[in-house]
Scaffold this motif. Structure first.
Motif, PDB file in Angstrom:
ATOM      1  N   THR A 499       0.815  -1.211   0.000  1.00  0.00           N
ATOM      2  CA  THR A 499       0.000   0.000   0.000  1.00  0.00           C
ATOM      3  C   THR A 499       0.851   1.264   0.000  1.00  0.00           C
ATOM      4  O   THR A 499       0.337   2.364  -0.218  1.00  0.00           O
ATOM      5  N   ARG A 500       2.157   1.117   0.233  1.00  0.00           N
ATOM      6  CA  ARG A 500       3.057   2.279   0.203  1.00  0.00           C
ATOM      7  C   ARG A 500       4.145   2.140  -0.858  1.00  0.00           C
ATOM      8  O   ARG A 500       4.761   3.126  -1.252  1.00  0.00           O
ATOM      9  N   TYR A 501       4.427   0.907  -1.265  1.00  0.00           N
ATOM     10  CA  TYR A 501       5.464   0.648  -2.263  1.00  0.00           C
ATOM     11  C   TYR A 501       4.812  -0.048  -3.458  1.00  0.00           C
ATOM     12  O   TYR A 501       4.705  -1.276  -3.507  1.00  0.00           O
ATOM     13  N   GLY A 502       4.327   0.763  -4.414  1.00  0.00           N
ATOM     14  CA  GLY A 502       3.636   0.223  -5.580  1.00  0.00           C
ATOM     15  C   GLY A 502       4.597  -0.005  -6.734  1.00  0.00           C
ATOM     16  O   GLY A 502       5.253   0.923  -7.218  1.00  0.00           O
ATOM     17  N   LEU A 503       4.686  -1.251  -7.199  1.00  0.00           N
ATOM     18  CA  LEU A 503       5.623  -1.587  -8.274  1.00  0.00           C
ATOM     19  C   LEU A 503       5.179  -1.004  -9.607  1.00  0.00           C
ATOM     20  O   LEU A 503       4.005  -1.042  -9.973  1.00  0.00           O
ATOM     21  N   PHE A 504       6.133  -0.481 -10.336  1.00  0.00           N
ATOM     22  CA  PHE A 504       5.951  -0.088 -11.736  1.00  0.00           C
ATOM     23  C   PHE A 504       6.043  -1.367 -12.560  1.00  0.00           C
ATOM     24  O   PHE A 504       7.061  -2.049 -12.551  1.00  0.00           O
ATOM     25  N   THR A 505       4.973  -1.729 -13.260  1.00  0.00           N
ATOM     26  CA  THR A 505       4.901  -2.999 -13.962  1.00  0.00           C
ATOM     27  C   THR A 505       5.127  -2.825 -15.457  1.00  0.00           C
ATOM     28  O   THR A 505       5.126  -1.707 -15.982  1.00  0.00           O
ATOM     29  N   VAL A 506       5.270  -3.945 -16.143  1.00  0.00           N
ATOM     30  CA  VAL A 506       5.430  -3.887 -17.589  1.00  0.00           C
ATOM     31  C   VAL A 506       4.171  -3.326 -18.248  1.00  0.00           C
ATOM     32  O   VAL A 506       4.238  -2.659 -19.291  1.00  0.00           O
ATOM     33  N   GLU A 507       3.017  -3.568 -17.628  1.00  0.00           N
ATOM     34  CA  GLU A 507       1.779  -2.988 -18.155  1.00  0.00           C
ATOM     35  C   GLU A 507       1.820  -1.464 -18.068  1.00  0.00           C
ATOM     36  O   GLU A 507       1.387  -0.755 -18.987  1.00  0.00           O
ATOM     37  N   ASN A 508       2.331  -0.944 -16.934  1.00  0.00           N
ATOM     38  CA  ASN A 508       2.489   0.508 -16.826  1.00  0.00           C
ATOM     39  C   ASN A 508       3.423   1.025 -17.908  1.00  0.00           C
ATOM     40  O   ASN A 508       3.195   2.099 -18.486  1.00  0.00           O
ATOM     41  N   LEU A 509       4.461   0.261 -18.185  1.00  0.00           N
ATOM     42  CA  LEU A 509       5.465   0.683 -19.154  1.00  0.00           C
ATOM     43  C   LEU A 509       4.873   0.790 -20.558  1.00  0.00           C
ATOM     44  O   LEU A 509       5.037   1.804 -21.240  1.00  0.00           O
ATOM     45  N   VAL A 510       4.177  -0.256 -21.000  1.00  0.00           N
ATOM     46  CA  VAL A 510       3.724  -0.274 -22.393  1.00  0.00           C
ATOM     47  C   VAL A 510       2.491   0.602 -22.614  1.00  0.00           C
ATOM     48  O   VAL A 510       2.215   1.017 -23.739  1.00  0.00           O
ATOM     49  N   THR A 511       1.740   0.896 -21.545  1.00  0.00           N
ATOM     50  CA  THR A 511       0.544   1.725 -21.705  1.00  0.00           C
ATOM     51  C   THR A 511       0.764   3.156 -21.237  1.00  0.00           C
ATOM     52  O   THR A 511      -0.166   3.968 -21.278  1.00  0.00           O
ATOM     53  N   ASN A 512       1.975   3.465 -20.795  1.00  0.00           N
ATOM     54  CA  ASN A 512       2.297   4.801 -20.282  1.00  0.00           C
ATOM     55  C   ASN A 512       1.434   5.190 -19.080  1.00  0.00           C
ATOM     56  O   ASN A 512       1.171   6.363 -18.836  1.00  0.00           O
ATOM     57  N   GLN A 513       1.002   4.191 -18.322  1.00  0.00           N
ATOM     58  CA  GLN A 513       0.154   4.470 -17.171  1.00  0.00           C
ATOM     59  C   GLN A 513       0.978   5.092 -16.048  1.00  0.00           C
ATOM     60  O   GLN A 513       2.027   4.569 -15.658  1.00  0.00           O
ATOM     61  N   THR A 514       0.500   6.182 -15.495  1.00  0.00           N
ATOM     62  CA  THR A 514       1.199   6.837 -14.388  1.00  0.00           C
ATOM     63  C   THR A 514       0.268   7.133 -13.221  1.00  0.00           C
ATOM     64  O   THR A 514       0.675   7.761 -12.249  1.00  0.00           O
ATOM     65  N   THR A 515      -0.999   6.695 -13.311  1.00  0.00           N
ATOM     66  CA  THR A 515      -1.937   6.946 -12.226  1.00  0.00           C
ATOM     67  C   THR A 515      -1.852   5.854 -11.174  1.00  0.00           C
ATOM     68  O   THR A 515      -1.323   4.777 -11.412  1.00  0.00           O
TER      69      THR A 515
END
Length: 645
Positions: A499-515
């Motif tokens: 809840t405090r350490y949210g991993l940046f995933t490959v899905e975030n990477l390919v979709t440019n998700q930053t929310t």
């Protein structure tokens, strides 16, 4: 009293930035008789007479027997910060110029060239141990004279924040001194008289220094590890950046102790201290994640010239004190030379220095370029099931092969003199744009925690810091199942809540998700692409038989730990080069790494002699003035009074 403290700090602001004139009305000189001293103590013991001079105004203190009010306390603490300025540049240069990541140019001053070639004489400007003892003696004076029993009307100890902060500064300064000289006179009482200076003091090595200051700081850690003096803003510098966090200093002391003694307990304690700093930096229930700052190639790019990224690389020079700010500790410097404590680092590391006529003194070495270019940069396509591919090694802009962090913080080019038409080569290392000298930052703490975890027997957990980032899910899935029961108890002390350490995933990477909560990434991904899918960046795994019980698999994992430790130790050393290049840590990282090898001298020489590239290792061996296969030659000496023989 609080208002009086604030008023005193405002009037003494210039002190922290090196203006000694503000102190003269209350200053007394210590060790003023040093010029008359002629006795020389035996080398096994050493007098401190040679480390103090009449003109150096070594100790700043009031004429009272004890520091019993806020004004005197703030005055003395700011005096200590003033003395730190004299060793600020040296902290970076001694840790970088003797390593393998930089070269000095023909325009560098002769002392800097001699430092790079291990040819340091007693009169070299970077070989002045008395500057360290000026800090230490001021700390000793404060520790001896502060009235730590004094309480306010809320029954809180008034001076304990300053007391703990000064003890941490003293420990850090002694660690700098002993890792540079190997064997140093050990003094914990203030030297105030001729008789004090002439006493014979014991000589302490790295192990003794570490053990003493671990014992000295541990009793303060629980209460004062995150409770420091708040002097507001001093000449645009937030005073919260001026302190040396106790848990980081304890981590460093234990990391060095483990490296010189091969103590598993010391490595474990080092890892826990770094973790405690991370978990407590911003108070209870806080977080201090690695952040999401990375550069990679645009997916599907055909010309390999298009980059994309997340986060800002200005963290190298940023002095922001937000909860997730990169900077932890700095030594404040003056903005102009006339003020006396002006940092020369900008003039040495970059052509744009105000006082170097465009002539840079320090360049990235060929070995730095080689390490960066050797990384396999892993890219992923922009699709639901991402495809993995790797950036080419050739046909790219300069410094863009392999890891991209070098390209973010270094550039070169040329300029034309407007009067003569002469062409000058230029070089810019963008980590040096501030007048202040940076000591600790967030990635440094994470990498040292990884180093400690690896050598404590947890290479899999250390690898997570490099490859994926840490939260409780990665620990539960990728670390705990491979631990013995007793090791699991140790690992359970590291709490990185999802809840405090949210991993940046490959899905975030390919979709440019930053929310959402996205604040954690593997450190290697910061410059070398998507590391979790990088087939060239994988931890060695055992070969499991077809029928394998859980107990058998754990046993196979435990048997492979030494191999994994060796592998991860090399990864961490490389990651230090990629992430912390030019920041003054490299030589010490090499020292600790070498100390862990079966032949420390050969290991150290192998790296330093490769400065100009591995093919020129023998040429560099001939150019360097000392035989680095002899560990005694790793250290400085001065006038036969300090250092190893």
């Amino acid at each position: 009293m609080i208002q009086k403290l604030k008023n005193k700090i405002r009037s003494a602001r210039r002190l922290c930035c090196g203006v000694a004139a503000a102190l003269k009305p209350a200053r007394q000189l210590c060790c003023g008789v040093a010029a008359a001293l002629t006795a020389v103590a035996p080398f096994a013991l050493a007098s401190c007479s040679d480390f103090f001079e009449r003109e150096s105004e070594q100790v700043i203190f009031t004429d009272k027997e004890h520091l019993t009010n806020a004004t005197d306390s703030a005055y003395s603490v700011l005096g200590i910060l003033n003395k730190l300025q004299a060793i600020a540049d040296r902290t970076i240069l001694l840790g970088e110029v003797r390593g393998d990541l930089v070269d000095v140019t023909a325009t560098a001053n002769s002392d800097l060239r001699d430092l790079a070639l291990f040819n340091v004489g007693d009169d070299n400007r970077y070989n002045v141990p008395r500057d360290y003892y000026a800090v230490i003696n001021n700390c000793n004076y404060f520790i001896a004279h502060a009235d730590t029993a004094l309480k306010n009307n809320r029954n809180d100890y008034i001076f304990m924040k300053e007391f703990a902060a000064v003890k941490a500064i003293r420990a850090w300064t002694y660690l700098q001194l002993v890792t540079n000289y190997g064997n140093v006179p050990f003094v914990t009482d203030p030297i105030l008289t001729k008789q004090d200076a002439e006493k014979d003091y014991p000589m302490y090595g790295i192990e003794q220094i570490c053990r003493y200051f671990i014992s000295d700081l541990e009793p303060l850690a629980d209460r004062y590890a995150r409770d420091y003096p708040n002097y507001g803003t001093i000449r645009s510098v937030d005073s919260r950046l001026l302190w040396f966090p106790i848990n980081i200093v304890l981590g460093d002391l234990n990391l060095w102790l483990g490296s010189v003694t091969a103590s598993n307990a010391a490595y474990r304690e080092a890892a826990l201290r770094y973790y405690k700093y991370i978990s407590q930096r911003n108070g209870d229930n806080s977080y201090y994640a690695t952040g999401v700052t990375l550069r990679t190639w645009q997916p599907g790019s055909t010309n390999w010239l298009s980059l994309r990224g997340w986060g800002s690389y200005d963290q190298f020079s940023s002095e922001n004190v937000s909860n997730q700010g990169e900077m932890i500790t700095l030594i404040a410097g003056d903005s102009i030379r006339a003020e006396g404590n002006y940092s020369e680092l900008r003039n040495l590391f970059t052509s744009s220095g105000a006082n170097n006529d465009g002539h840079v003194s320090i360049l990235p070495s060929q070995n730095m370029f080689d390490i960066s270019a050797a990384q396999e940069h892993c890219c992923v396509t922009n699709s639901t099931t991402p495809d993995v591919y790797y950036a080419p090694k050739t046909g790219l802009p300069e410094f863009y092969a392999g890891d991209l962090r070098l390209a973010q913080i270094y550039s070169n080019g040329y300029r034309i003199d407007g009067s003569t038409g002469e062409r000058f080569e230029t070089s810019y290392i963008y980590k040096y744009s501030s007048q202040n000298v940076h000591i600790y930052r967030r990635m440094m703490v994470y990498l040292r925690m990884a180093e400690a975890l690896n050598m404590a027997g947890f290479p899999r957990m250390a690898f997570q810091i490099l490859a994926n980032g840490l939260n409780n899910t990665t620990i539960k899935e990728n670390v705990i199942p491979f631990c013995s029961q007793s090791d699991s108890v140790f690992v359970s002390q590291f709490d990185f809540p999802d809840t405090r350490y949210g991993l940046f995933t490959v899905e975030n990477l390919v979709t440019n998700q930053t929310t959402g909560l996205i604040n954690t990434i593997g450190i290697h991904t910061r410059g070398s692409g998507w590391t979790p899918l990088n087939e060239y960046y994988q931890l060695p795994e055992p070969v499991y038989p077809e029928e394998c019980t859980l107990a058998d698999s754990v046993a196979l994992q435990q048997a492979l730990v030494p191999t994994q430790q060796t592998f991860v130790d090399s990864l961490i050393l490389n990651e230090g080069a990629l992430e912390l290049a030019f920041e003054g840590t490299r030589y010490y990282d090499l020292m600790r790494y070498a100390l862990r090898q079966s032949n420390p001298g050969a290991a150290m020489a192998e790296y330093v002699y490769a400065r100009k590239g591995k093919s020129l290792r023998d040429a560099m061996r001939g150019e360097i003035q000392k035989d680095l296969t002899n560990p005694n030659n790793w250290y400085l000496q001065w006038n036969g009074k300090i250092g190893l023989k």
